[in-house]
Enzyme design. Structure first.
Site, PDB file in Angstrom:
ATOM      1  N   HIS A 275      23.307 -62.144  50.225  1.00  0.00           N
ATOM      2  CA  HIS A 275      24.532 -62.783  50.691  1.00  0.00           C
ATOM      3  C   HIS A 275      25.718 -62.418  49.801  1.00  0.00           C
ATOM      4  O   HIS A 275      25.648 -62.513  48.576  1.00  0.00           O
ATOM      5  CB  HIS A 275      24.362 -64.299  50.737  1.00  0.00           C
ATOM      6  CG  HIS A 275      25.455 -64.976  51.501  1.00  0.00           C
ATOM      7  ND1 HIS A 275      25.452 -65.046  52.868  1.00  0.00           N
ATOM      8  CD2 HIS A 275      26.603 -65.567  51.081  1.00  0.00           C
ATOM      9  CE1 HIS A 275      26.543 -65.667  53.272  1.00  0.00           C
ATOM     10  NE2 HIS A 275      27.260 -65.990  52.216  1.00  0.00           N
ATOM     11  N   ASP A 318      40.309 -75.540  46.592  1.00  0.00           N
ATOM     12  CA  ASP A 318      39.932 -76.185  47.852  1.00  0.00           C
ATOM     13  C   ASP A 318      39.646 -75.076  48.867  1.00  0.00           C
ATOM     14  O   ASP A 318      40.359 -74.071  48.910  1.00  0.00           O
ATOM     15  CB  ASP A 318      41.064 -77.057  48.378  1.00  0.00           C
ATOM     16  CG  ASP A 318      41.230 -78.355  47.592  1.00  0.00           C
ATOM     17  OD1 ASP A 318      40.516 -78.541  46.584  1.00  0.00           O
ATOM     18  OD2 ASP A 318      42.089 -79.166  47.995  1.00  0.00           O
TER      19      ASP A 318
END
Length: 401
Positions: A275, A318
């Site tokens: 990944h 974020d």
């Protein structure tokens, strides 16, 4: 964007007289040169040649911009925002892409808004920074002082700061647009570019994928109003400027600063045996934020790979994901679907929903489309975000939706 373009009529040498046949009357006229540049003459710029004086205004009044207030994400929790709930069908015909935007999330570096529109916008200029507007669905023509560009599903429309423009939805369907408004400028990631600004061979897109205006755009009119979004000591505000003549009077321009479109479908995904981290999906960067896109792709091909993301903590940022197509494997069971936004704030670990980790083993292809914005300062919730929250999302990892 350090990729030179020349459109329309420009003189052989900059900052010299440019005379051209005038509009409509067949007379040769001296045109007015305007330098539009960034960072105080020290960065990208273009030279535009106007029929009329571009600074001639006759009125200046207050424009009450859409609600820009934000509320801290406190107490801290992941959130799911359902943007398709913000605009009922009966509002589409009266909503435009500029004045109809509803702020979903924002901080001092970037603001994320959403709009569903079927109405033409007024002339508009964002003087706070560049805009990246992602087209979730629908089509539009964006008319600018540089010329017009056409936009359709999957396009990023990149509009430099202080570019006068307007949005004209086309076709039978409303335009669904996700606006990323920077405080400052946006560009391709530096690692994709040579020292002189050319895209490198390992970049997931290149100059051929960028589509700017192809010819000048001319319009007539007197006492023409332009809405300007700008900054004051009290934050973002707006002014209605009235120009003596229509600002679409440019007969030619050249340079490296201009609006353009880039289709998410032209982004070539970078994959690996195991990944890959989110930076391989990056498409743009701004001050204290990055923009990534997740596109349909072959996934990890190590014999023991787990194709969905590993659990991770965003200790410095974020993570905001806008789901705009396909079937997002890692979010199954969470309630997230087309038009959703997930908010995974710094300070919390996040990752696949229960069961997705195991289900992904052996999967060879993900059919998903999403736009991600990562910020390096906390994002707060705008009025649009507060109005469409699915308050059960935070508890779904514990199986208590």
């Amino acid at each position: 964007m350090a990729h030179y373009r020349r459109v329309g009529h420009v003189p052989p040498k900059r900052h010299t007289q440019h005379r051209h046949i005038g509009h409509g009357d067949g007379e040769e006229r001296l045109h007015f040169e305007e330098l539009m540049g960034e960072e105080g003459f020290s960065s990208d710029s273009s030279l535009l040649y106007h029929r009329e004086i571009p600074s001639a205004i006759v009125d200046s009044r207050v424009w009450d911009v859409p609600d820009q207030t934000t509320t801290p994400n406190h107490p801290l929790r992941p959130r799911h925002l359902k943007l398709h709930e913000l605009f009922p069908k009966e509002t589409w015909s009266e909503t435009d892409v500029v004045t109809g935007r509803r702020v979903v999330l924002g901080n001092g570096d970037v603001r994320l808004s959403y709009v569903v529109s079927a109405a033409d916008s007024p002339l508009y200029r964002n003087a706070t920074g560049d805009e990246i507007v992602y087209i979730e669905s629908g089509t539009a023509t964006v008319e600018t002082i540089f010329g017009a560009v056409d936009a359709e599903q999957g396009d990023y429309v990149v509009i430099p700061a202080s570019t006068t423009h307007r949005w004209l939805p086309t076709g039978d369907q409303p335009l669904r647009a996700y606006a990323i408004e920077a405080t400052g400028h946006v560009a391709p990631p530096k690692r994709y570019l040579s020292r002189y600004g050319q895209f490198l061979e390992n970049a997931p897109y290149c100059e051929r994928d960028l589509h700017g205006p192809g010819e000048p755009l001319q319009a007539d009119g007197t006492d023409v109003e332009v809405l300007v979004k700008h900054r004051t000591s009290r934050g973002i505000t707006g002014t209605r400027l009235t120009y003596a003549r229509h600002p679409f009077d440019v007969v030619g321009w050249d340079g490296c600063l201009y609006p353009f479109t880039f289709s998410v479908h032209d982004f070539e995904p970078i994959t690996g045996r195991v990944h890959q981290p989110p930076p391989v999906h990056q498409v743009f960067e701004g001050h204290n934020f990055v923009v990534c896109n997740f596109v349909p792709r072959k996934v990890d091909y190590h014999p023991l790979s787990i194709p969905v993301p590993y659990y991770h903590s965003n200790v410095d940022s974020d993570e905001i994901m806008f789901y705009c197509g396909g079937d997002y494997e890692a979010r199954k069971g969470s309630g997230i679907g087309q038009g959703s936004v997930s908010v995974h704030p710094g300070g919390l670990a996040h990752g696949p929903q229960p069961g997705a980790y195991e289900r992904s083993i052996g999967v060879e292809f993900f059919d998903e489309l999403a736009v991600m914005v990562d910020t390096f300062r906390p994002l707060e919730l705008g009025e649009g975000g507060l109005a469409c929250e699915d308050e059960a999302y935070a508890w779904t990892w514990a199986g208590r939706r």
